[in-house]
Every structure is written in structure tokens, then in C-alpha cells.
Design a protein around this motif. Structure first.
Motif, PDB file in Angstrom:
ATOM      1  N   TYR A  45       0.819  -1.213   0.000  1.00 51.22           N
ATOM      2  CA  TYR A  45       0.000   0.000   0.000  1.00 51.22           C
ATOM      3  C   TYR A  45       0.852   1.261   0.000  1.00 51.22           C
ATOM      4  O   TYR A  45       0.327   2.352  -0.182  1.00 51.22           O
ATOM      5  N   ARG A  46       2.156   1.112   0.251  1.00 52.34           N
ATOM      6  CA  ARG A  46       3.051   2.251   0.436  1.00 52.34           C
ATOM      7  C   ARG A  46       4.154   2.235  -0.619  1.00 52.34           C
ATOM      8  O   ARG A  46       4.914   1.284  -0.711  1.00 52.34           O
ATOM      9  N   HIS A  47       4.253   3.305  -1.369  1.00 50.61           N
ATOM     10  CA  HIS A  47       5.328   3.445  -2.349  1.00 50.61           C
ATOM     11  C   HIS A  47       6.265   4.551  -1.886  1.00 50.61           C
ATOM     12  O   HIS A  47       5.883   5.726  -1.831  1.00 50.61           O
ATOM     13  N   ASN A  48       7.488   4.152  -1.526  1.00 50.07           N
ATOM     14  CA  ASN A  48       8.526   5.116  -1.152  1.00 50.07           C
ATOM     15  C   ASN A  48       9.217   5.570  -2.433  1.00 50.07           C
ATOM     16  O   ASN A  48       9.611   4.751  -3.259  1.00 50.07           O
ATOM     17  N   LEU A  60       6.655   9.649   0.097  1.00 46.13           N
ATOM     18  CA  LEU A  60       5.754   8.509   0.283  1.00 46.13           C
ATOM     19  C   LEU A  60       4.401   8.822  -0.314  1.00 46.13           C
ATOM     20  O   LEU A  60       3.854   9.917  -0.108  1.00 46.13           O
ATOM     21  N   GLU A  62       0.755   6.682  -0.320  1.00 43.46           N
ATOM     22  CA  GLU A  62       0.115   5.499   0.262  1.00 43.46           C
ATOM     23  C   GLU A  62      -1.374   5.504  -0.048  1.00 43.46           C
ATOM     24  O   GLU A  62      -2.038   6.533   0.052  1.00 43.46           O
ATOM     25  N   GLU A  64      -5.006   4.059   1.159  1.00 40.66           N
ATOM     26  CA  GLU A  64      -5.681   3.522   2.340  1.00 40.66           C
ATOM     27  C   GLU A  64      -7.080   3.092   1.907  1.00 40.66           C
ATOM     28  O   GLU A  64      -7.976   3.921   1.752  1.00 40.66           O
TER      29      GLU A  64
END
Length: 197
Positions: A45-48, A60, A62, A64
């Protein structure tokens, strides 16, 4: 037979809304799982994002989903909160679909002066877009500074939370998040909702 089993099993792991009683119970047990399990769940769910050569660092992006929002909320409940409580609180209630973005200052995008008005408003210079087949309009946008732990008065950037009407989200579509920065750059990343809950 194996291929058929995979095709049947995959939709259960994909983004789906509204959430069933079983999905809420699964979210409950994920929320109450160990920190390592929760971090592994949230990883897709999180792309750095990488530091740019110049300008603000959108560090970041993200997604949700309603399922992920419940997992996160349950993780913060006391030990006396149980699966039936989660079903009562979430079954049949409107879900949330949100984009969370973290923006950091850099040497080429320094923080503004520490005035209360600037501190409160600098994140408004960034525009966030959610696109599937077309752009989906947001319901609300909220931002707040990311404070620097080493200083009571300092801050490192901002977080932005953009809420969307969950009924407008196409459950099977690729979802692209674009962030327009004040210096004319565009940062984007794409999520497959088939890989998220």
C-alpha cells in the motif's frame, strides 16, 4: 484444475467493497497481529519514492482502502476490543478510501519561514490527483506539518490526506496517484487494486 483454483482464489485477495462480516473479522485479526505482520500487510500500500535532483521530495504515497483503514484503526484499540466489536462498528457502515502523501523539504526546496500562517498553509501548494480511467474528484484534503523531533519549533515537511467517495473507486482498475509540486514537477506512482484488499 490448479489454474482454476488460482483464478478463484485471487478475487478474495483483491480490493472489494462493501466489506463483508468475514472481511471485517480478517481485518480485526490483522490489526491485532504482530507489528511485523502488520508492516508486511501494509507494504504494498506504500510506495517510497526517490529523492529528486531538485525540488521538494515527495517521499511517500500510500493508498488507504476501507479494509486497510480498519486494520489500522483496530491496531490502535485496547486489548479489550474484540472481533464482535469490530463487526458491530464497521459492518454496513460507510468505508473510507484515502491517499496519504508525505512531502519533505530539501536543499533546493527549503522550508518557509516559521510563521504560523506559513506553517499552516504551505502544503496547499501541492495538488494530488487520483486517476483510473478518468480523474476522480476528492471529497476533502487535509494537511499538517511533519515536525522535526530535534526541535520543538522545527519541521521537515508535511503530510496530506485526500479523501475520496469509496463508491466512485473502480474495484478492478489500476490507480495512478499524481502529485503536482509548486516548481512544476509531477511525481506519480501506480497501484493495482487487484493486489490490495
Amino acid at each position: 484444475i490448479l489454474l482454476l483454483a488460482v483464478l478463484i482464489a485471487n478475487p478474495a485477495l483483491a480490493y472489494n467493497y462493501p466489506l463483508s462480516s468475514e472481511a471485517i473479522r480478517e481485518a480485526y485479526f490483522l490489526g491485532k497481529a504482530t507489528l511485523d505482520k502488520r508492516q508486511a500487510f501494509f507494504e504494498p500500500y506504500r510506495h517510497n519514492l526517490q529523492m529528486p535532483k531538485s525540488g521538494a521530495h515527495v517521499g511517500l504515497i500510500e493508498l488507504e482502502t476501507p479494509f486497510a483503514c480498519i486494520v489500522d484503526a483496530i491496531a490502535q484499540t485496547p486489548m479489550t476490543y474484540h472481533a464482535p466489536d469490530a463487526e458491530q462498528n464497521y459492518l454496513g457502515k460507510p468505508g473510507e478510501f484515502r491517499v496519504h502523501v508525505e512531502i519533505y523539504f530539501t536543499a533546493t526546496y527549503p522550508k518557509p519561514s516559521d510563521t504560523a500562517a506559513t506553517l499552516r498553509n504551505f502544503w496547499q501548494d501541492f495538488k494530488i490527483h487520483l486517476k483510473q480511467d478518468a480523474e476522480i474528484s476528492s471529497r476533502s484534503v487535509h494537511g499538517k506539518p511533519i515536525y522535526d523531533d530535534s526541535s520543538l519549533l522545527g519541521y521537515d515537511g508535511a503530510t496530506m490526506d485526500v479523501d475520496y467517495d469509496v463508491k466512485k473507486i473502480d474495484q478492478g482498475a489500476f490507480t495512478t496517484i499524481e502529485v503536482d509540486t509548486p516548481d512544476g514537477q509531477q511525481v506519480e506512482t501506480t497501484f493495482s487494486l487487484n493486489n490490495l484488499r
